[in-house]
Design a protein around this motif. Structure first.
Motif, mmCIF file in Angstrom:
data_model
loop_
_atom_site.group_PDB
_atom_site.id
_atom_site.type_symbol
_atom_site.label_atom_id
_atom_site.label_comp_id
_atom_site.label_asym_id
_atom_site.label_seq_id
_atom_site.Cartn_x
_atom_site.Cartn_y
_atom_site.Cartn_z
ATOM 1 N N ARG A 53 23.144 -7.207 -19.514
ATOM 2 C CA ARG A 53 22.174 -6.359 -20.154
ATOM 3 C C ARG A 53 22.067 -5.011 -19.458
ATOM 4 N NH1 ARG A 53 23.437 -8.260 -23.464
ATOM 5 N NH2 ARG A 53 22.843 -10.095 -24.618
ATOM 6 N N GLY A 54 21.687 -4.029 -20.238
ATOM 7 C CA GLY A 54 21.559 -2.706 -19.640
ATOM 8 C C GLY A 54 20.160 -2.183 -19.847
ATOM 9 N N VAL A 55 19.683 -1.405 -18.912
ATOM 10 C CA VAL A 55 18.430 -0.667 -19.075
ATOM 11 C C VAL A 55 18.803 0.769 -18.764
ATOM 12 C CG1 VAL A 55 16.133 -0.275 -18.125
ATOM 13 C CG2 VAL A 55 17.018 -2.611 -18.344
ATOM 14 N N SER A 56 18.375 1.717 -19.593
ATOM 15 C CA SER A 56 18.760 3.101 -19.326
ATOM 16 C C SER A 56 18.413 3.468 -17.891
ATOM 17 C CB SER A 56 18.011 4.062 -20.260
ATOM 18 O OG SER A 56 18.083 5.367 -19.709
ATOM 19 N N SER A 57 19.358 4.112 -17.228
ATOM 20 C CA SER A 57 19.100 4.471 -15.823
ATOM 21 C C SER A 57 17.971 5.495 -15.756
ATOM 22 C CB SER A 57 20.372 5.037 -15.189
ATOM 23 O OG SER A 57 20.911 6.041 -16.014
ATOM 24 N N ARG A 58 17.516 5.935 -16.924
ATOM 25 C CA ARG A 58 16.386 6.889 -16.928
ATOM 26 C C ARG A 58 15.097 6.197 -17.330
ATOM 27 N NH1 ARG A 58 19.355 11.735 -20.227
ATOM 28 N NH2 ARG A 58 20.855 12.386 -18.634
ATOM 29 N N SER A 69 13.068 -12.465 -20.021
ATOM 30 C CA SER A 69 14.426 -13.009 -20.254
ATOM 31 C C SER A 69 15.033 -13.506 -18.957
ATOM 32 C CB SER A 69 15.338 -11.932 -20.833
ATOM 33 O OG SER A 69 14.942 -11.618 -22.133
ATOM 34 N N VAL A 70 14.842 -12.710 -17.901
ATOM 35 C CA VAL A 70 15.380 -13.123 -16.599
ATOM 36 C C VAL A 70 14.678 -14.391 -16.133
ATOM 37 C CG1 VAL A 70 15.576 -12.453 -14.164
ATOM 38 C CG2 VAL A 70 16.057 -10.780 -15.964
ATOM 39 N N ARG A 71 13.376 -14.424 -16.321
ATOM 40 C CA ARG A 71 12.590 -15.594 -15.872
ATOM 41 C C ARG A 71 13.084 -16.868 -16.558
ATOM 42 N NH1 ARG A 71 8.153 -13.113 -16.314
ATOM 43 N NH2 ARG A 71 7.925 -12.553 -14.115
ATOM 44 N N LYS A 72 13.515 -16.728 -17.821
ATOM 45 C CA LYS A 72 13.995 -17.903 -18.566
ATOM 46 C C LYS A 72 15.462 -18.227 -18.238
ATOM 47 C CE LYS A 72 11.001 -17.330 -22.642
ATOM 48 N NZ LYS A 72 11.036 -16.685 -23.994
ATOM 49 N N GLY A 73 16.101 -17.339 -17.459
ATOM 50 C CA GLY A 73 17.514 -17.569 -17.162
ATOM 51 C C GLY A 73 18.411 -17.108 -18.293
ATOM 52 N N ASN A 74 17.933 -16.116 -19.076
ATOM 53 C CA ASN A 74 18.704 -15.662 -20.233
ATOM 54 C C ASN A 74 19.544 -14.423 -19.964
ATOM 55 O OD1 ASN A 74 17.657 -17.752 -21.648
ATOM 56 N ND2 ASN A 74 16.092 -16.552 -22.718
ATOM 57 N N VAL A 75 19.651 -14.018 -18.691
ATOM 58 C CA VAL A 75 20.475 -12.849 -18.343
ATOM 59 C C VAL A 75 21.331 -13.220 -17.127
ATOM 60 C CG1 VAL A 75 20.499 -10.395 -17.704
ATOM 61 C CG2 VAL A 75 18.647 -11.293 -19.129
ATOM 62 N N GLY A 76 22.605 -12.883 -17.192
ATOM 63 C CA GLY A 76 23.496 -13.178 -16.066
ATOM 64 C C GLY A 76 23.715 -11.977 -15.177
ATOM 65 N N ALA A 77 23.631 -10.765 -15.802
ATOM 66 C CA ALA A 77 23.967 -9.561 -15.023
ATOM 67 C C ALA A 77 23.338 -8.356 -15.700
ATOM 68 C CB ALA A 77 25.489 -9.396 -14.949
ATOM 69 N N PHE A 78 23.189 -7.289 -14.906
ATOM 70 C CA PHE A 78 22.670 -6.016 -15.434
ATOM 71 C C PHE A 78 23.651 -4.904 -15.093
ATOM 72 C CE2 PHE A 78 18.535 -6.601 -17.199
ATOM 73 C CZ PHE A 78 18.011 -7.747 -16.603
ATOM 74 N N LEU A 79 23.630 -3.867 -15.931
ATOM 75 C CA LEU A 79 24.364 -2.658 -15.546
ATOM 76 C C LEU A 79 23.412 -1.478 -15.586
ATOM 77 C CD1 LEU A 79 26.764 -1.258 -18.291
ATOM 78 C CD2 LEU A 79 24.829 -2.708 -18.814
ATOM 79 N N ASN A 80 23.684 -0.515 -14.711
ATOM 80 C CA ASN A 80 22.961 0.760 -14.696
ATOM 81 C C ASN A 80 21.489 0.647 -14.355
ATOM 82 O OD1 ASN A 80 25.401 1.765 -15.494
ATOM 83 N ND2 ASN A 80 24.882 1.927 -17.650
ATOM 84 N N ILE A 81 21.108 -0.333 -13.550
ATOM 85 C CA ILE A 81 19.715 -0.380 -13.067
ATOM 86 C C ILE A 81 19.672 0.433 -11.775
ATOM 87 C CG2 ILE A 81 17.798 -1.816 -12.302
ATOM 88 C CD1 ILE A 81 18.416 -2.601 -15.066
#
Ligand code: GLC
Length: 750
Positions: A53-58, A69-81
């Motif tokens: 998943r990505g979150v705008s770096s801004r 989502s993270v708390r539920k274990g529904n994300v494996g990785a992030f980009l651009n945090i």
């Protein structure tokens, strides 16, 4: 149950371990842990691991749904945090609040530096130096890991034969041999010997595969390619990166022969897993899963998810086909739970190798020491060694520092542009520009931009520039491209100097002062229209943070230009794609019967011009050839010899040659060895780079250079898809570039 799993996995792993026992025993522990985790994970959690998943770096705040989502274990990785609090908070939630505490991986495009920017990868390729490439990646990893980044989307290993393609800037150039050497160096630099070292980051060999062969050099365009060409030219750099241990591979946007890479089972399973034994994970490029709908290969996003899963894609970047549809696809038995389990195994394996389970949080003491003296020193060294001297009429360079110079041009003081493409985290405030370097050296110069930016068409600055030029001894024109004119989605059909740069150069030439053109760009720039107006051409690529001082030192002879072209330099875009390792064709071009368009007699007889493979206007040679680069001295080659006239398969052939520094200055030569397989079961390139080595010689010094090759180096994949060397005649050349050199001939005999 757990004991059975442990024993089973241990047995399987040890049986499958045919090579280095030590590494597999270490991995056996990981494999046991992976199976143990897998046995506890729900279907939703398994799907969660496949989500990048990505979150705008801004982003100004962390969306609550992301945290949930993270708390539920529904994300494996992030980009651009890029907000450190977000990095820490998300990892804390994953480790402490998600069902199995599986840590996240944080990824970023750390392509040619993080804060300290090195030359763009095409510039790094021009160093022909694996150590420089490895060092640049090690420093980039060190700096990036301060932000909790443990995964980079690099190295980009796309062979590029078309300078119109914007992403040639990120590429290792046109040659597979050079690219295999640099690919391994990038991986070693990013990952080191132990990926669990918190100052190292996982590499991602991208964009798998043949992305650089897009028709017309137009980004994202269609790729059609024979399998022998794929295997002989585009695959070797990826094999090299995987052999070097690349933790991940990124599938490319493009289709290959009608099947998008992201849904291509042959490429992702048969080749990558079956042949290359890749055991990391494959991540899709941005939205490339759902783009299979636009490709016309998937009917909808659910179908795209199915095609990607069946092809063996482990992790989906940014799009949500897996998140939205994988559960249903498994219920409908279109995708099996075992297939999903394998995706999760591959992802967890990389997380274990990164040491994230033991050490998930970023090291807060790691201030990153951005822009440390050593980092800047390495960045300057890389910029010096990447700079290619293409013309030096009357040896105008190097200048004396006393020479009165006029610094002119839109790239003379362009801190942002100088960093090049994919420099998100490089801070322009730290950029040392040529103007900065001249001010720091306090030498005899005047400055007038002449143009405000590379595409500027206004002539308002011409008058001042001409005035400044008239009062100088030499004009230093810093031209080229803004950073935005190369890189992703930034292909150009015309690759001349943009804006009014050519016009400005032409009016400056009228002052009669010698012109040194220093190009900063993400690609070779066609300078045919003005080459006669300029005395010196230096290609600096986008040289990064320390480009100013690097260029100052080269211009003033404190350092020497040492780069060699990693890509052919065209006279005009109309020649593209152009590459030195081309086939001979049945009608190879021949200068003896080439008539230039301007010399064709009126009403010439139709077949009087020589029916050979050339352009009437652009001829058949590049402006500057692959491997070309001048220095401040000269070298001669003599006494080439080979150990035998013919060799058997797997027998070594030793090649010797004498190289002499015939000039007045010390210098570094890049001695290159090319081979031609004269007759093959499929036609073979007219030349292929097979070895090179750097040699540093003082004025007048000679050295015997030796190379060793064998039939192993001459193998290729033929039309039967058999990788083999073939008996027969071979030519070899040893010289300074791909068009000059001393020739020998030898045979391979059964
Ligand atoms: C981009 C690029 C890829 C990059 C990725 C993440 O679209 O194609 O090279 O790594 O998205 O930014």
């Amino acid at each position: 149950m757990k004991k059975i799993i442990f024993l089973l996995v241990l047995i399987i792993t040890l049986i499958s371990c045919k090579e280095n026992k030590t590494s597999f025993v270490k991995d056996a522990t990981h494999e046991v842990k992976i199976e143990a985790l897998l046995s506890k994970m729900t279907l939703e959690e398994k799907i969660g691991q496949t989500n990048l998943r990505g979150v705008s770096s801004r982003a100004k705040s962390l969306p609550s749904n992301i945290k949930e989502s993270v708390r539920k274990g529904n994300v494996g990785a992030f980009l651009n945090i890029m907000n450190l609090e977000y990095v820490d908070e998300l990892q804390r939630i994953a480790v402490e609040e998600s069902p199995n505490g599986i840590p996240l991986i944080f990824g970023r495009d750390v392509i040619h530096g993080f804060k300290t920017m090195f030359p763009i990868p095409l510039g790094l390729a021009a160093t022909w130096d694996a150590q420089i490439v490895e060092k640049s990646s090690e420093i980039a990893a060190f700096e990036a890991s301060a932000y909790g980044i443990r995964w980079t989307f690099a190295p980009m290993l796309d062979i590029a034969r078309d300078s119109r393609w914007g992403r040639i800037a990120e590429s290792p150039g046109e040659d597979p041999y050079l690219a295999t050497i640099l690919g391994a160096a990038y991986v070693k630099g990013f990952q080191g010997d132990d990926l669990s070292n918190p100052y190292r980051i996982a590499a991602s060999a991208k964009h798998y595969i043949a992305y650089g062969a897009a028709i017309g050099g137009r980004d994202y365009n269609t790729v059609n390619m024979s399998e022998p060409l794929l295997r002989n030219v585009y695959l070797p750099p990826f094999k090299s990166a995987i052999d070097a241990g690349s933790a991940t591979v990124m599938s490319s946007f493009n289709e290959i022969n009608g099947i998008p890479a992201t849904g291509n089972q042959f490429l992702l399973k048969d080749v990558l897993r079956g042949e290359l034994k890749f055991d990391g994970f494959v991540v899709s490029d941005w939205d490339s899963v759902i783009e299979m709908v636009a490709h016309g290969y998937a009917s909808d996003e659910k179908h795209a998810g199915e095609l990607a899963a069946k092809a063996g894609l482990d992790m989906e970047m940014t799009s949500t086909a897996y998140e939205d549809h994988l559960k249903k696809l498994i219920e409908e038995k279109k995708v099996t739970i075992e297939e999903l389990n394998d995706f999760v195994r591959n992802i967890l394996r990389v997380k274990f190798r990164l040491g994230l389970f033991e050490n998930p949080y970023r090291n807060k003491e790691h201030t990153g020491k951005f822009y440390s003296k050593n980092h800047l020193k390495e960045a300057k060294k890389a910029a010096i060694e990447s700079t290619v001297l293409l013309k030096n009429k009357n040896s105008i360079l190097p200048l004396s520092e006393k020479t009165k110079v006029a610094i002119i041009g839109p790239l003379a003081n362009a801190p942002h542009e100088q960093l090049g493409t994919w420099a998100f985290d490089g801070e322009k405030e730290h950029t040392n520009t040529p103007l900065h370097a001249y001010k720091k050296a306090n030498t005899n110069f005047t400055f007038a931009k002449g143009l405000d930016y590379s595409r500027d068409k206004s002539k308002k600055g011409f008058k001042e520039a001409i005035e400044v030029a008239k009062k100088s001894d030499v004009i230093l024109f810093f031209g080229g491209e803004e950073a935005i004119l190369s890189g992703e989605a930034h292909s150009r059909a015309n690759i001349d100097l943009p804006g009014a740069q050519e016009e400005l150069i032409k009016v400056l030439a009228k002052t009669g002062k010698p012109i040194v053109l220093v190009i900063m760009a993400g690609r070779p720039i066609t300078i045919t229209n003005i080459i006669d107006k300029i005395d010196v051409v230096l290609m600096g690529w986008h040289p990064g943070t320390m480009g100013g001082e690097a260029l100052y030192e080269i211009i003033n002879g404190i350092s020497s230009p040492e780069g060699r072209l990693p890509v052919s330099w065209p006279k005009t875009a109309g020649q593209l794609p152009y590459f030195y390792n081309h086939k001979n064709t049945g009608r190879p071009a021949d200068s003896s019967n080439f008539v230039h368009i301007d010399k064709i007699p009126i009403a010439a007889w139709q077949s009087s011009l020589g029916n050979d493979s050339h352009y009437l206007d652009a001829g058949f040679t590049p402006h500057f050839p692959f491997g070309y680069g001048l220095t401040y001295t000269t070298f001669s080659y003599s006494n080439i010899s080979i150990s035998k006239e013919s060799i058997k398969f797997n027998e070594d052939l030793n090649v010797k040659v004498n190289v002499t520094n015939t000039g007045k200055k010390a210098g570094k030569e890049t001695v290159q060895l090319y081979i031609q397989d004269v007759v093959g079961s499929i036609t073979r390139p007219v030349k292929e780079l097979k070895r090179f080595q750097h040699v540093f010689l003082k004025s007048g010094e000679s050295k015997e250079i030796t190379f060793k090759i064998s039939s192993k180096d001459l193998e290729f994949v033929n039309h039967k898809l058999i990788k083999t060397a073939e008996a027969g005649k071979f030519n070899l050349w040893v010289g300074p570039n791909s068009v000059e050199g001393l020739k020998e001939t030898f045979f391979i005999k059964n």
